[in-house]
Design an enzyme around this catalytic site. Structure first.
Site, PDB file in Angstrom:
ATOM      1  N   ASP A  54       0.936  -1.176   0.099  1.00  0.00           N
ATOM      2  CA  ASP A  54      -0.061  -0.017   0.017  1.00  0.00           C
ATOM      3  C   ASP A  54       0.938   1.362  -0.041  1.00  0.00           C
ATOM      4  OD1 ASP A  54      -2.485  -1.264   0.124  1.00  0.00           O
ATOM      5  OD2 ASP A  54      -2.281  -1.537   2.160  1.00  0.00           O
ATOM      6  N   GLU A  55       2.291   1.094   0.352  1.00  0.00           N
ATOM      7  CA  GLU A  55       3.018   2.415   0.446  1.00  0.00           C
ATOM      8  C   GLU A  55       3.817   2.432  -0.903  1.00  0.00           C
ATOM      9  OE1 GLU A  55       4.697   3.565   4.102  1.00  0.00           O
ATOM     10  OE2 GLU A  55       3.786   2.059   5.147  1.00  0.00           O
TER      11      GLU A  55
END
Length: 245
Positions: A54-55
């Site tokens: 997600d990053e």
């Protein structure tokens, strides 16, 4: 302030992350990294955002391929590391840079060093309240925090009052799976705190006076009147240091 001034950062997929991004300034003073303390060092912290889907959503092979394909990086790493570009040298380079991001000579630092005029009377009153209320029991040391874990909601149930509890709200419990660590987080450093809104792990408080009231209620079990809040804000504003690059 060394952060992005939003409640939750946006990752590579466009998804909103689950925790407020802490400032990178003075991160070398933290005894652990991340809100839940899952990384023991700046080197170890690098894996977190880099490999998170997600990053940054990357992998070490992908990163190393890109870096080794860049002549400038190849020369620079060869000068600095006998092994050239590998996972350990990249982590060390990033951590070494992060360790340089210190902000010394905040007015409060100068006051502690003996300059009685470095902070004004209202800020000195705020410092007295900060110690007498017990804020300094957790926000202590060179970082004015960052050197211990503490439960959010010592005197009242923060999460029941806020509602919509998330997995990220479990804090250090997600690392240890020890019930005593539920809702426990690393105490954040207060250096440059006037520049790092919004506050708390959930980015839910927009202002310094607001977060003072929240901390007073849930950590100390008390209400703070407007005059004392103003003095505490004045003190916290003296913790903003200097970064010269």
């Amino acid at each position: 302030g060394g952060a992005d001034s939003v409640a939750f950062s946006t990752g590579v997929t466009g998804a909103r992350l689950s925790l407020n991004t802490p400032t990178v300034f003075n991160s070398a003073l933290n005894f652990r990294q991340f809100w839940d303390g899952r990384a023991a060092s700046l080197d170890e912290q690098v894996d977190g955002p880099l490999l998170s889907k997600d990053e940054m959503g990357s992998t070490w092979p992908a990163v190393l391929t890109v870096l080794r394909g860049d002549a400038g990086y190849t020369r620079a790493f060869t000068r600095s590391y006998p092994q050239g570009i590998d996972e350990s040298s990249v982590k060390d380079a990033i951590a070494s840079f992060e360790a340089s991001l210190s902000t010394p000579d905040a007015p409060f630092d100068l006051f502690l060093a003996g300059d009685a005029n470095a902070i004004d009377a209202r800020a000195r009153r705020g410092y007295e309240l900060f110690t007498s209320y017990g804020c300094s029991a957790c926000h202590q040391g060179r970082g004015v925090g960052g050197n211990m874990f503490q439960k959010l909601g010592v005197m009242a149930d923060y999460f029941a009052d806020r509602g919509h509890e998330t997995a990220a709200d479990q804090g250090r419990f997600n690392v240890t799976h020890d019930e005593s660590d539920r809702h426990v987080f690393k105490v954040p450093s207060l250096r440059n705190v006037a520049l790092t809104a919004p506050y708390l792990h959930d980015g839910s408080v927009e202002t310094l006076d607001g977060v003072i009231r929240v901390m007073a209620r849930y950590q100390l079990g008390r209400d703070v009147d407007a005059n004392d809040v103003s003095a505490l804000v004045a003190f916290l504003e003296t913790l903003s240091g200097r970064y010269d690059g």
